[in-house]
Design a protein around this motif. Structure first.
Motif, short mmCIF file in Angstrom:
data_model
loop_
_atom_site.label_atom_id
_atom_site.label_comp_id
_atom_site.label_asym_id
_atom_site.label_seq_id
_atom_site.Cartn_x
_atom_site.Cartn_y
_atom_site.Cartn_z
N THR A 9 0.86 -1.18 0.00
CA THR A 9 0.00 0.00 0.00
C THR A 9 0.89 1.23 0.00
OG1 THR A 9 -1.82 -1.08 1.17
CG2 THR A 9 -1.73 1.32 1.28
N ALA A 33 -1.73 -0.98 -4.03
CA ALA A 33 -2.89 -0.18 -3.65
C ALA A 33 -2.41 1.25 -3.40
CB ALA A 33 -3.55 -0.75 -2.40
N GLU A 58 -6.85 -1.16 -5.73
CA GLU A 58 -7.66 -0.27 -4.90
C GLU A 58 -6.98 1.10 -4.85
OE1 GLU A 58 -9.83 -2.15 -1.36
OE2 GLU A 58 -7.96 -3.31 -1.48
N GLU A 82 -9.17 1.37 5.58
CA GLU A 82 -9.66 1.01 4.25
C GLU A 82 -8.72 0.09 3.48
OE1 GLU A 82 -11.35 4.38 2.02
OE2 GLU A 82 -11.21 5.52 3.89
N LEU A 83 -7.42 0.27 3.64
CA LEU A 83 -6.45 -0.48 2.83
C LEU A 83 -5.43 -1.26 3.65
CD1 LEU A 83 -5.56 2.12 0.03
CD2 LEU A 83 -7.28 0.32 -0.04
#
Length: 256
Positions: A9, A33, A58, A82-83
């Motif tokens: 991420t 992401a 994402e 969220e991630l």
């Protein structure tokens, strides 16, 4: 394209600027992401988020003022929810004010240092604290500038702030090295992005003249900066920390 960042991420401040967008696209194409932060309204991010999600990853956006530590903390809280915890942290947000030393107001001086230096500190301090708490390795890249080492007339606050970012990078790199968190700086020269790009777009001859002053005879595109950042964060890059990757086309070799 090789999805070498498929489990990562990436947290990017200044994510809706030219360099921020280029970095996001490069990492998204490699499977990461993407968590963008910027001071712009969320509606400004909709089209770009759609583009990023086209890579099958994402992508999220949160309006964030990096000069405000509480805003940064709230942003990273939301990203974690969220991630997951961001493990690649790109401190890119910056502003620039043109003027001589005696033209700067106290407010202009403080604002530029708050965004460029305080913002870089708040973001990286907060994000890496979460990595430490979870015993996760990670990568931090500060988007600095060759202005950290070369005086630029008319840009005193920018030069000072970027010099501060360079030392922050070194201090953080030493402290975090034993924990598997590598911290480096990318220091571009004249990039066709942001304020410079807007000036050169309106005056192509000025852009041509600037390019001719660079030893390699060309200006830097945001995509080139993004490519170097991805290389710094490559999983096989396990010993480079506290370093500055200078990509200025040889400008720093000259006395301008």
């Amino acid at each position: 394209m090789d999805k070498i960042f498929g489990t990562k991420t990436v947290l990017i401040s200044g994510g809706l600027g030219d360099i921020g967008r280029a970095v996001a696209l490069k990492f998204a194409a490699s499977g990461a992401a993407i968590a963008l932060g910027d001071i712009k309204e969320p509606t400004s991010a909709k089209g770009f988020l759609t583009e990023l999600r086209g890579f099958g990853i994402e992508a999220i956006y949160h309006q964030t003022d990096v000069s405000n530590a509480a805003s940064v903390s709230s942003w990273i809280d939301a990203v974690e929810q969220e991630l997951g915890t961001p493990d690649i942290i790109i401190a890119n947000a910056a502003t620039v004010t043109i003027g001589s030393i005696h033209e700067f107001t106290p407010e202009q001086w403080s604002q530029e240092l708050r965004v460029n230096l305080d913002g870089a500190f708040f973001m990286t301090q907060n994000a890496t604290a979460r990595l430490l708490a979870k015993q996760m390795p990670g990568r931090v890249v500060f988007v600095g500038s060759w202005a950290a080492q070369a005086v630029h007339p008319g840009l005193p606050a920018y030069c000072v702030s970027k010099a501060g970012v360079r030392m922050l990078c070194k201090c953080m790199a030493l402290e975090l090295a034993p924990h598997g968190i590598l911290v480096n700086e990318i220091a571009p020269g004249w990039v066709e992005a942001g304020l410079s790009a807007s000036i050169w777009k309106g005056n192509p001859e000025q852009a041509k003249t600037a390019a001719q002053k660079v030893p390699v005879r060309k200006l830097i595109g945001p995509q080139e900066v993004a490519a170097q950042i991805v290389l710094i964060c490559h999983p096989e890059n396990v010993h480079m920390t506290g370093s500055t990757v200078l990509m200025d086309g040889g400008l720093s070799l000259l006395t301008l």
